[in-house]
Design an enzyme around this catalytic site. Sequence first.
Site, PDB file in Angstrom:
ATOM      1  N   HIS A   1      -2.279  -0.374  -4.194  1.00  4.33           N
ATOM      2  CA  HIS A   1      -2.645   1.008  -3.880  1.00  4.33           C
ATOM      3  C   HIS A   1      -3.322   1.720  -5.035  1.00  4.33           C
ATOM      4  CE1 HIS A   1      -2.744   4.971  -2.139  1.00  4.33           C
ATOM      5  NE2 HIS A   1      -2.047   5.394  -3.432  1.00  4.33           N
TER       6      HIS A   1
ATOM      7  N   GLU B   1      -0.164   4.790   1.811  1.00  2.00           N
ATOM      8  CA  GLU B   1      -0.297   5.742   2.865  1.00  2.00           C
ATOM      9  C   GLU B   1       0.528   5.505   4.024  1.00  2.00           C
ATOM     10  OE1 GLU B   1      -2.491   3.941   1.278  1.00  2.00           O
ATOM     11  OE2 GLU B   1      -4.072   5.069   0.608  1.00  2.00           O
TER      12      GLU B   1
ATOM     13  N   GLU C   1      -7.308  -2.926   6.923  1.00  2.00           N
ATOM     14  CA  GLU C   1      -7.183  -3.772   5.906  1.00  2.00           C
ATOM     15  C   GLU C   1      -6.364  -4.944   5.993  1.00  2.00           C
ATOM     16  OE1 GLU C   1      -5.804  -0.962   2.877  1.00  2.00           O
ATOM     17  OE2 GLU C   1      -7.670   0.149   2.888  1.00  2.00           O
TER      18      GLU C   1
ATOM     19  N   ASP D   1       0.859  -1.102  -0.088  1.00  2.00           N
ATOM     20  CA  ASP D   1       0.084   0.130   0.207  1.00  2.00           C
ATOM     21  C   ASP D   1       0.952   1.164  -0.086  1.00  2.00           C
ATOM     22  OD1 ASP D   1      -2.171   1.283  -0.190  1.00  2.00           O
ATOM     23  OD2 ASP D   1      -3.231   0.510   1.675  1.00  2.00           O
TER      24      ASP D   1
ATOM     25  N   HIS E   1      -8.320   4.702   6.391  1.00  2.00           N
ATOM     26  CA  HIS E   1      -9.621   4.337   5.785  1.00  2.00           C
ATOM     27  C   HIS E   1      -9.562   2.631   5.800  1.00  2.00           C
ATOM     28  CE1 HIS E   1      -6.372   4.480   2.512  1.00  2.00           C
ATOM     29  NE2 HIS E   1      -7.227   3.324   1.897  1.00  2.00           N
TER      30      HIS E   1
ATOM     31  N   HIS F   1      -1.963   1.705   6.286  1.00  2.00           N
ATOM     32  CA  HIS F   1      -2.243   2.581   6.879  1.00  2.00           C
ATOM     33  C   HIS F   1      -3.251   2.007   8.034  1.00  2.00           C
ATOM     34  CE1 HIS F   1      -5.990   2.111   4.482  1.00  2.00           C
ATOM     35  NE2 HIS F   1      -4.898   1.818   3.550  1.00  2.00           N
TER      36      HIS F   1
HETATM   37 ZN   LIG Z   1      -3.646   2.747  -0.422  1.00  3.70          ZN
END
Ligand SMILES: [Zn+2]
Length: 273
Positions: A60, A10, A134, A8, A115, A104
């Site tokens: 991502h 972030e 996630e 990812d 998120h 993140h």
């Molecule tokens: Zn992401």
Amino acid sequence: MKIYVSVDMEGVAGIADWAQCIADGDDYALGRDLLVGEVNAAIEGAVAAGATQILVNDAHSAMRNLPPAALAGRAAYLSGRFKPWYMMEGLDASFDAIVFLGYHAAMATPGVLSHTYNPRAITNVTINGTVTGEAGLNALVAQHFRVPIAAISGDQHVGPEAAPFCPGIAAIAVKTSISRYAARHEHPETAREMIRDGVADALRRGTEPPTITMPATIEIEFLSPDMATQATWIRHVTRTGARTVSLTGDDPMSLFQAFISIVYLTRSLVETR
Ligand SMILES: [Zn+2]
């Protein structure tokens, strides 16, 4: 040893704003450079611990953030959109361990750029009553294939949040979230060193595959009631409130696939203005 890296963006040190991690953002080039540095640090750590094959799954945004030739260790690269297994596409039982890089915090956690799969539709997700981001959802796929998740990098929140679902996971905190759009970052060289050493140590130590109790219940809270209505179009999803649905099953992969279907489906109701 065969290692799977789910990437990812972030959670990478130096990134604190969407403009640094969305393709048309005015600082995306910087974000991408920082990302490549951390991905390669994870690959180098894996190689130091004995990895001979590495697959990097870009997970991502549009999922094509990495220049393939810049990847260290001759790592294979899985990129692009509409992957059925999304952040876990390409994993199978032949892998020895998983690394979550640049992750993140969950939407419900005060982390930088927090998120859970879709910040404009999903406001909270729990598995068996525990808030998950996630990592916990992706752990369902790892559980299906019985592959341990060795390490996760990101801010100070991602490790503790993943721990209930990923037994023995090593947390590599390369930045400290101050707000959803501010963080204190380790210098990129320091962050890369932490990831290199952290991944190598975690792989040498070894961890167990996830053992999320089955049957498991996933509860999802949405931004608006119409999203919850739409989610019930998926089999076995039941309405539990104006903006909440619940899904129970005894197969981790079916649960993950149902969740991903909900993510794709509710996107059609997101207002873009
Ligand atoms: Zn992401």
